[in-house]
Scaffold this motif. Structure first.
Motif, mmCIF file in Angstrom:
data_model
loop_
_atom_site.group_PDB
_atom_site.id
_atom_site.type_symbol
_atom_site.label_atom_id
_atom_site.label_comp_id
_atom_site.label_asym_id
_atom_site.label_seq_id
_atom_site.Cartn_x
_atom_site.Cartn_y
_atom_site.Cartn_z
ATOM 1 N N ALA A 75 0.814 -1.228 0.000
ATOM 2 C CA ALA A 75 0.000 0.000 0.000
ATOM 3 C C ALA A 75 0.846 1.277 0.000
ATOM 4 O O ALA A 75 0.314 2.371 0.200
ATOM 5 C CB ALA A 75 -0.938 -0.001 1.217
ATOM 6 N N SER A 76 2.135 1.149 -0.262
ATOM 7 C CA SER A 76 3.008 2.339 -0.229
ATOM 8 C C SER A 76 2.714 3.303 -1.370
ATOM 9 O O SER A 76 3.175 4.448 -1.366
ATOM 10 C CB SER A 76 4.482 1.921 -0.262
ATOM 11 N N TYR A 77 1.911 2.855 -2.350
ATOM 12 C CA TYR A 77 1.518 3.753 -3.448
ATOM 13 C C TYR A 77 0.798 4.988 -2.916
ATOM 14 O O TYR A 77 0.858 6.070 -3.521
ATOM 15 C CB TYR A 77 0.623 3.009 -4.454
ATOM 16 N N ALA A 78 0.102 4.851 -1.783
ATOM 17 C CA ALA A 78 -0.678 5.970 -1.247
ATOM 18 C C ALA A 78 0.234 7.125 -0.844
ATOM 19 O O ALA A 78 -0.023 8.289 -1.185
ATOM 20 C CB ALA A 78 -1.509 5.504 -0.052
ATOM 21 N N ARG A 80 3.272 7.655 -1.924
ATOM 22 C CA ARG A 80 3.916 8.183 -3.139
ATOM 23 C C ARG A 80 2.969 9.099 -3.905
ATOM 24 O O ARG A 80 3.376 10.124 -4.455
ATOM 25 C CB ARG A 80 4.380 7.034 -4.043
ATOM 26 N N ALA A 81 1.688 8.729 -3.956
ATOM 27 C CA ALA A 81 0.709 9.528 -4.700
ATOM 28 C C ALA A 81 0.613 10.949 -4.151
ATOM 29 O O ALA A 81 0.458 11.911 -4.912
ATOM 30 C CB ALA A 81 -0.663 8.852 -4.656
ATOM 31 N N LEU A 82 0.739 11.085 -2.845
ATOM 32 C CA LEU A 82 0.613 12.406 -2.219
ATOM 33 C C LEU A 82 1.694 13.381 -2.682
ATOM 34 O O LEU A 82 1.530 14.595 -2.572
ATOM 35 C CB LEU A 82 0.678 12.273 -0.693
ATOM 36 N N ARG A 83 2.793 12.847 -3.201
ATOM 37 C CA ARG A 83 3.899 13.708 -3.624
ATOM 38 C C ARG A 83 3.765 14.176 -5.072
ATOM 39 O O ARG A 83 4.602 14.926 -5.569
ATOM 40 C CB ARG A 83 5.230 12.967 -3.435
ATOM 41 N N GLU A 84 2.706 13.739 -5.761
ATOM 42 C CA GLU A 84 2.492 14.191 -7.138
ATOM 43 C C GLU A 84 2.207 15.702 -7.148
ATOM 44 O O GLU A 84 1.652 16.245 -6.198
ATOM 45 C CB GLU A 84 1.323 13.431 -7.769
ATOM 46 N N PRO A 85 2.595 16.386 -8.237
ATOM 47 C CA PRO A 85 2.532 17.851 -8.236
ATOM 48 C C PRO A 85 1.142 18.468 -8.303
ATOM 49 O O PRO A 85 0.948 19.605 -7.873
ATOM 50 C CB PRO A 85 3.364 18.242 -9.472
ATOM 51 N N THR A 86 0.154 17.761 -8.856
ATOM 52 C CA THR A 86 -1.198 18.324 -8.927
ATOM 53 C C THR A 86 -2.199 17.374 -8.279
ATOM 54 O O THR A 86 -1.941 16.169 -8.152
ATOM 55 C CB THR A 86 -1.635 18.558 -10.391
ATOM 56 N N ALA A 87 -3.349 17.935 -7.918
ATOM 57 C CA ALA A 87 -4.391 17.125 -7.276
ATOM 58 C C ALA A 87 -4.873 16.017 -8.205
ATOM 59 O O ALA A 87 -5.108 14.882 -7.777
ATOM 60 C CB ALA A 87 -5.567 18.016 -6.864
ATOM 61 N N ARG A 88 -5.025 16.328 -9.490
ATOM 62 C CA ARG A 88 -5.450 15.295 -10.439
ATOM 63 C C ARG A 88 -4.423 14.173 -10.523
ATOM 64 O O ARG A 88 -4.777 12.993 -10.578
ATOM 65 C CB ARG A 88 -5.682 15.905 -11.827
ATOM 66 N N THR A 92 -5.005 10.308 -9.656
ATOM 67 C CA THR A 92 -4.697 9.289 -10.662
ATOM 68 C C THR A 92 -3.726 8.252 -10.100
ATOM 69 O O THR A 92 -3.937 7.038 -10.238
ATOM 70 C CB THR A 92 -4.092 9.946 -11.914
ATOM 71 N N ALA A 93 -2.659 8.731 -9.459
ATOM 72 C CA ALA A 93 -1.655 7.813 -8.900
ATOM 73 C C ALA A 93 -2.256 6.969 -7.781
ATOM 74 O O ALA A 93 -1.930 5.783 -7.638
ATOM 75 C CB ALA A 93 -0.451 8.605 -8.382
ATOM 76 N N PHE A 94 -3.150 7.565 -6.995
ATOM 77 C CA PHE A 94 -3.776 6.846 -5.891
ATOM 78 C C PHE A 94 -4.655 5.707 -6.407
ATOM 79 O O PHE A 94 -4.567 4.560 -5.940
ATOM 80 C CB PHE A 94 -4.603 7.815 -5.041
ATOM 81 N N LEU A 95 -5.491 6.004 -7.397
ATOM 82 C CA LEU A 95 -6.376 4.960 -7.923
ATOM 83 C C LEU A 95 -5.610 3.929 -8.747
ATOM 84 O O LEU A 95 -5.897 2.730 -8.659
ATOM 85 C CB LEU A 95 -7.502 5.589 -8.754
ATOM 86 N N ASP A 96 -4.639 4.378 -9.529
ATOM 87 C CA ASP A 96 -3.829 3.420 -10.291
ATOM 88 C C ASP A 96 -3.080 2.490 -9.341
ATOM 89 O O ASP A 96 -2.951 1.285 -9.590
ATOM 90 C CB ASP A 96 -2.837 4.150 -11.199
ATOM 91 N N ALA A 101 -2.236 -2.750 -6.712
ATOM 92 C CA ALA A 101 -2.032 -3.463 -5.445
ATOM 93 C C ALA A 101 -3.087 -4.538 -5.210
ATOM 94 O O ALA A 101 -2.799 -5.575 -4.611
ATOM 95 C CB ALA A 101 -2.027 -2.474 -4.280
ATOM 96 N N THR A 102 -4.307 -4.296 -5.665
ATOM 97 C CA THR A 102 -5.397 -5.239 -5.377
ATOM 98 C C THR A 102 -5.510 -6.349 -6.416
ATOM 99 O O THR A 102 -6.275 -7.294 -6.230
ATOM 100 C CB THR A 102 -6.749 -4.506 -5.276
ATOM 101 N N THR A 103 -4.732 -6.231 -7.511
ATOM 102 C CA THR A 103 -4.795 -7.249 -8.562
ATOM 103 C C THR A 103 -3.390 -7.753 -8.911
ATOM 104 O O THR A 103 -3.159 -8.216 -10.022
ATOM 105 C CB THR A 103 -5.455 -6.674 -9.846
ATOM 106 N N ARG A 104 -2.472 -7.664 -7.964
ATOM 107 C CA ARG A 104 -1.083 -8.041 -8.235
ATOM 108 C C ARG A 104 -0.940 -9.552 -8.348
ATOM 109 O O ARG A 104 -1.334 -10.293 -7.441
ATOM 110 C CB ARG A 104 -0.187 -7.516 -7.107
ATOM 111 N N PRO A 105 -0.365 -10.043 -9.460
ATOM 112 C CA PRO A 105 -0.158 -11.488 -9.609
ATOM 113 C C PRO A 105 0.718 -12.036 -8.481
ATOM 114 O O PRO A 105 1.683 -11.388 -8.067
ATOM 115 C CB PRO A 105 0.560 -11.611 -10.958
#
Length: 202
Positions: A75-78, A80-88, A92-96, A101-105
Motif C-alpha cells: 500500500a506504499s503507493y498511497a 507516493r501519490a501524495l507527492r504528485e505535483p497536482t491534485a489530479r 490518478t496515482a492513488f487509484l492506479d 495493489a489489489t490485482t497483483r499477480p
C-alpha cells in the motif's frame, strides 16, 4: 588474571523475523483477521506459537505489525501519490496504485486494509477499529493534500477537499472489493478511469 567469557544474553532467533512477518501479512490479507487461525499463521511463518508470541506478541499485535508492513509495502503507493505535483495526478496515482495493489499477480486479491476485519465479532473488534483508523487516516492526509491544492489554485476555490478525499477513498475501497470478488485488472482500471472523468479542474 583469568578472564571469563560472558555468556550470550538470550538465545538468537532461529528464524528470519522479517520474512515471518511478510508471511503473516499475506495470511491476514487472504483470510482476514478472524479467518486467520494461529495454526495458519505459524504454519506460514514457519515458527512455533511460542516463537510467534515471543517475537510478535499476541495475534492482535501481530495483525497490527502486519498492517504496518502492508502500509510500507503493497500500500506504499498511497504515500507516493501524495507527492504528485497536482491534485489530479495525486488522484490518478492513488487509484492506479489501488488497481495494481489489489490485482497483483502472486498476491492475495483485494486490500488487507479494506477486507481484513470488515465483519468480525467481539474478539476482532480491536483489529476492526485499527483498520477503521487506518482508512480514516488515509482520508485525512488526502483531504489535507487537496486543501493545499485549493489554496494554491490547483483546484477550484469552492472544491470540498474533504468530500474529494472521501470520494477517492470510496472508489479505491470499491476497487478492492471488486478485485477480491474476481474482477480483472482491466475491469477495475476502467472504474478508476471513469471516476477521474468527474475530477474538478481549476
Amino acid at each position: 588474571m583469568e578472564t571469563r567469557k560472558r555468556a550470550p544474553i538470550g538465545r538468537p532467533r532461529g528464524f528470519d523475523a522479517d520474512e515471518a512477518l511478510e508471511q503473516a501479512m499475506r495470511v491476514f490479507w487472504e483470510q482476514g483477521y478472524e479467518g486467520a487461525g494461529l495454526t495458519d499463521l505459524t504454519g506460514a511463518m514457519g515458527i512455533t506459537r511460542t516463537s510467534m508470541y515471543a517475537a510478535f506478541g499476541n495475534k492482535e499485535e501481530l495483525f497490527r505489525k502486519a498492517l504496518e508492513r502492508y502500509t510500507e509495502g503493497p500500500a506504499s503507493y498511497a504515500a507516493r501519490a501524495l507527492r504528485e505535483p497536482t491534485a489530479r495526478q495525486v488522484a490518478t496515482a492513488f487509484l492506479d496504485g489501488s488497481v495494481r495493489a489489489t490485482t497483483r499477480p502472486g498476491c492475495p486479491s483485494g486490500c488487507l486494509g479494506v477486507q481484513g476485519a470488515l465483519a468480525v465479532g467481539d474478539p476482532g473488534r480491536n483489529a476492526r477499529d485499527a483498520l477503521v483508523a487506518w482508512r480514516n487516516d488515509a482520508v485525512l492526509v488526502l483531504r489535507d493534500r487537496f486543501q493545499r491544492a485549493v489554496d494554491e489554485g490547483d483546484l477550484p476555490p469552492d472544491a470540498d477537499s474533504g468530500l474529494l478525499a472521501r470520494y477517492l477513498m470510496t472508489v479505491a475501497n470499491g476497487i478492492a472489493v471488486q478485485a477480491a470478488g474476481g474482477a480483472t485488472r482491466d475491469d477495475v482500471q476502467q472504474v478508476a478511469d471513469m471516476a477521474l472523468h468527474s475530477w474538478p479542474s481549476a
